[in-house]
Design a protein around this motif. Sequence first.
Motif, PDB file in Angstrom:
ATOM      1  N   GLY A  44       0.886  -1.279  -0.197  1.00  0.00           N
ATOM      2  CA  GLY A  44      -0.096  -0.114  -0.122  1.00  0.00           C
ATOM      3  C   GLY A  44       0.890   1.225  -0.037  1.00  0.00           C
ATOM      4  O   GLY A  44       2.057   1.032   0.561  1.00  0.00           O
ATOM      5  N   SER A  45       0.419   2.274  -0.426  1.00  0.00           N
ATOM      6  CA  SER A  45       1.124   3.525  -0.684  1.00  0.00           C
ATOM      7  C   SER A  45       0.190   4.692  -1.097  1.00  0.00           C
ATOM      8  O   SER A  45      -0.758   4.525  -1.936  1.00  0.00           O
ATOM      9  CB  SER A  45       2.434   3.529  -1.541  1.00  0.00           C
ATOM     10  N   SER A  46       0.421   5.809  -0.513  1.00  0.00           N
ATOM     11  CA  SER A  46      -0.388   7.048  -0.722  1.00  0.00           C
ATOM     12  C   SER A  46       0.601   8.090  -1.568  1.00  0.00           C
ATOM     13  O   SER A  46       0.056   9.165  -1.868  1.00  0.00           O
ATOM     14  CB  SER A  46      -0.870   7.571   0.578  1.00  0.00           C
ATOM     15  N   CYS A  47       1.667   7.125  -1.680  1.00  0.00           N
ATOM     16  CA  CYS A  47       2.727   8.229  -2.711  1.00  0.00           C
ATOM     17  C   CYS A  47       2.146   8.459  -4.171  1.00  0.00           C
ATOM     18  O   CYS A  47       1.657   7.614  -4.482  1.00  0.00           O
ATOM     19  CB  CYS A  47       3.881   7.519  -2.497  1.00  0.00           C
ATOM     20  N   GLY A  48       2.778   9.497  -4.759  1.00  0.00           N
ATOM     21  CA  GLY A  48       2.498   9.665  -6.009  1.00  0.00           C
ATOM     22  C   GLY A  48       1.121  10.323  -6.376  1.00  0.00           C
ATOM     23  O   GLY A  48       0.251  10.361  -5.605  1.00  0.00           O
ATOM     24  N   THR A  49       1.003  10.673  -7.630  1.00  0.00           N
ATOM     25  CA  THR A  49      -0.082  11.187  -8.274  1.00  0.00           C
ATOM     26  C   THR A  49      -0.681  10.032  -9.396  1.00  0.00           C
ATOM     27  O   THR A  49       0.007   9.162  -9.629  1.00  0.00           O
ATOM     28  CB  THR A  49       0.135  12.511  -8.906  1.00  0.00           C
ATOM     29  N   LYS A  50      -1.848  10.151  -9.496  1.00  0.00           N
ATOM     30  CA  LYS A  50      -2.393   9.368 -10.807  1.00  0.00           C
ATOM     31  C   LYS A  50      -1.607   9.530 -12.176  1.00  0.00           C
ATOM     32  O   LYS A  50      -1.253   8.326 -12.551  1.00  0.00           O
ATOM     33  CB  LYS A  50      -3.856   9.889 -11.256  1.00  0.00           C
ATOM     34  N   VAL A  51      -1.129  10.386 -12.153  1.00  0.00           N
ATOM     35  CA  VAL A  51      -0.239  10.511 -13.656  1.00  0.00           C
ATOM     36  C   VAL A  51       1.281   9.783 -13.320  1.00  0.00           C
ATOM     37  O   VAL A  51       1.492   9.131 -14.151  1.00  0.00           O
ATOM     38  CB  VAL A  51       0.315  12.108 -13.640  1.00  0.00           C
ATOM     39  N   GLY A  52       1.806   9.982 -12.187  1.00  0.00           N
ATOM     40  CA  GLY A  52       2.904   9.052 -11.648  1.00  0.00           C
ATOM     41  C   GLY A  52       2.607   7.474 -11.895  1.00  0.00           C
ATOM     42  O   GLY A  52       3.425   6.753 -12.612  1.00  0.00           O
ATOM     43  N   TRP A  53       1.446   7.043 -11.437  1.00  0.00           N
ATOM     44  CA  TRP A  53       1.109   5.857 -11.670  1.00  0.00           C
ATOM     45  C   TRP A  53       0.984   5.170 -12.877  1.00  0.00           C
ATOM     46  O   TRP A  53       1.230   4.111 -13.236  1.00  0.00           O
ATOM     47  CB  TRP A  53       0.251   5.323 -10.328  1.00  0.00           C
ATOM     48  N   THR A  54       0.091   6.036 -13.584  1.00  0.00           N
ATOM     49  CA  THR A  54      -0.069   6.064 -15.018  1.00  0.00           C
ATOM     50  C   THR A  54       1.377   5.620 -15.684  1.00  0.00           C
ATOM     51  O   THR A  54       1.405   4.761 -16.788  1.00  0.00           O
ATOM     52  CB  THR A  54      -0.902   7.052 -15.649  1.00  0.00           C
ATOM     53  N   ARG A  55       2.355   6.576 -15.393  1.00  0.00           N
ATOM     54  CA  ARG A  55       3.660   6.380 -16.108  1.00  0.00           C
ATOM     55  C   ARG A  55       4.191   5.126 -15.756  1.00  0.00           C
ATOM     56  O   ARG A  55       4.701   4.473 -16.549  1.00  0.00           O
ATOM     57  CB  ARG A  55       4.447   7.626 -15.554  1.00  0.00           C
ATOM     58  N   ALA A  56       4.197   4.719 -14.632  1.00  0.00           N
ATOM     59  CA  ALA A  56       4.538   3.669 -14.171  1.00  0.00           C
ATOM     60  C   ALA A  56       3.968   2.205 -14.956  1.00  0.00           C
ATOM     61  O   ALA A  56       4.771   1.460 -15.496  1.00  0.00           O
ATOM     62  CB  ALA A  56       4.473   3.290 -12.828  1.00  0.00           C
ATOM     63  N   ASN A  57       2.840   2.419 -14.966  1.00  0.00           N
ATOM     64  CA  ASN A  57       2.118   1.349 -15.708  1.00  0.00           C
ATOM     65  C   ASN A  57       2.409   1.083 -17.360  1.00  0.00           C
ATOM     66  O   ASN A  57       2.520   0.203 -17.893  1.00  0.00           O
ATOM     67  CB  ASN A  57       0.640   1.441 -15.372  1.00  0.00           C
ATOM     68  N   GLN A  58       2.597   2.443 -17.674  1.00  0.00           N
ATOM     69  CA  GLN A  58       2.846   2.557 -19.350  1.00  0.00           C
ATOM     70  C   GLN A  58       4.568   1.826 -19.497  1.00  0.00           C
ATOM     71  O   GLN A  58       4.507   0.946 -20.340  1.00  0.00           O
ATOM     72  CB  GLN A  58       3.149   3.958 -19.698  1.00  0.00           C
ATOM     73  N   LEU A  59       5.413   2.424 -18.487  1.00  0.00           N
ATOM     74  CA  LEU A  59       6.739   1.758 -18.532  1.00  0.00           C
ATOM     75  C   LEU A  59       6.655   0.326 -18.303  1.00  0.00           C
ATOM     76  O   LEU A  59       7.275  -0.441 -19.153  1.00  0.00           O
ATOM     77  CB  LEU A  59       7.642   2.388 -17.655  1.00  0.00           C
ATOM     78  N   ALA A  60       6.012  -0.104 -17.182  1.00  0.00           N
ATOM     79  CA  ALA A  60       5.757  -1.569 -16.864  1.00  0.00           C
ATOM     80  C   ALA A  60       5.196  -2.370 -18.037  1.00  0.00           C
ATOM     81  O   ALA A  60       5.730  -3.664 -18.008  1.00  0.00           O
ATOM     82  CB  ALA A  60       5.150  -1.853 -15.473  1.00  0.00           C
ATOM     83  N   ASN A  61       4.393  -1.786 -18.865  1.00  0.00           N
ATOM     84  CA  ASN A  61       3.882  -2.697 -19.927  1.00  0.00           C
ATOM     85  C   ASN A  61       4.271  -2.532 -21.060  1.00  0.00           C
ATOM     86  O   ASN A  61       3.933  -2.737 -22.148  1.00  0.00           O
ATOM     87  CB  ASN A  61       2.294  -2.533 -19.688  1.00  0.00           C
ATOM     88  N   LYS A  62       5.582  -1.626 -21.313  1.00  0.00           N
ATOM     89  CA  LYS A  62       6.216  -1.452 -22.543  1.00  0.00           C
ATOM     90  C   LYS A  62       5.255  -0.555 -23.475  1.00  0.00           C
ATOM     91  O   LYS A  62       5.373  -0.975 -24.598  1.00  0.00           O
ATOM     92  CB  LYS A  62       6.783  -2.663 -23.124  1.00  0.00           C
ATOM     93  N   LYS A  63       4.389   0.298 -23.112  1.00  0.00           N
ATOM     94  CA  LYS A  63       3.406   0.981 -23.806  1.00  0.00           C
ATOM     95  C   LYS A  63       4.184   1.833 -24.423  1.00  0.00           C
ATOM     96  O   LYS A  63       5.200   2.648 -24.103  1.00  0.00           O
ATOM     97  CB  LYS A  63       2.349   1.403 -23.160  1.00  0.00           C
ATOM     98  N   PRO A  64       3.916   2.438 -25.671  1.00  0.00           N
ATOM     99  CA  PRO A  64       4.363   3.731 -26.572  1.00  0.00           C
ATOM    100  C   PRO A  64       4.105   4.877 -25.629  1.00  0.00           C
ATOM    101  O   PRO A  64       2.947   5.100 -25.191  1.00  0.00           O
ATOM    102  CB  PRO A  64       3.357   3.482 -27.810  1.00  0.00           C
ATOM    103  N   ILE A  65       5.133   5.817 -25.614  1.00  0.00           N
ATOM    104  CA  ILE A  65       4.854   6.924 -25.175  1.00  0.00           C
ATOM    105  C   ILE A  65       5.275   8.188 -25.854  1.00  0.00           C
ATOM    106  O   ILE A  65       6.101   7.915 -26.813  1.00  0.00           O
ATOM    107  CB  ILE A  65       5.686   7.205 -23.781  1.00  0.00           C
ATOM    108  N   SER A  66       4.378   8.993 -25.789  1.00  0.00           N
ATOM    109  CA  SER A  66       4.708  10.382 -27.015  1.00  0.00           C
ATOM    110  C   SER A  66       5.767  11.198 -26.545  1.00  0.00           C
ATOM    111  O   SER A  66       6.348  11.192 -25.252  1.00  0.00           O
ATOM    112  CB  SER A  66       3.370  11.108 -26.926  1.00  0.00           C
TER     113      SER A  66
END
Length: 122
Positions: A44-66
């Motif tokens: 569990g963690s209250s750290c970060g923002t929705k944007v930060g965790w979205t970025r983490a998921n993009q990177l973790a799943n090798k999603k394309p980034i703009s």
Amino acid sequence: MESKYQQILEKLDEISIKLESYTDYPQTATNNAKRAIKYKKENGSSCGTKVGWTRANQLANKKPISRDTIARMASFKRHEKNSKGSYDDGCGPLMWDAWGGSAGINWAQNKLKQIEKEKNKK
């Protein structure tokens, strides 16, 4: 007429650069993001923002980034001073890894320079 056509071509070129996406970030950045996500799920963690965790998921799943996302990653460098220590020490180390860690941030800074150089060649 020719200059109007040239202006349209230049505008289309700018748009296409903005729409391009990239997946050539280092595996280490992906692994850092996966490690941060795993920690959050398990502890569990209250750290970060929705944007930060979205970025983490993009990177973790090798999603394309703009290009815009790469610029945001590059600007995350300002948080490097908070990146040292363990995840239990506070939000800094966890969110640093969520954004790809040093490998991801350094890649983003270099990639941004590369994209700008290519844009200026055209």
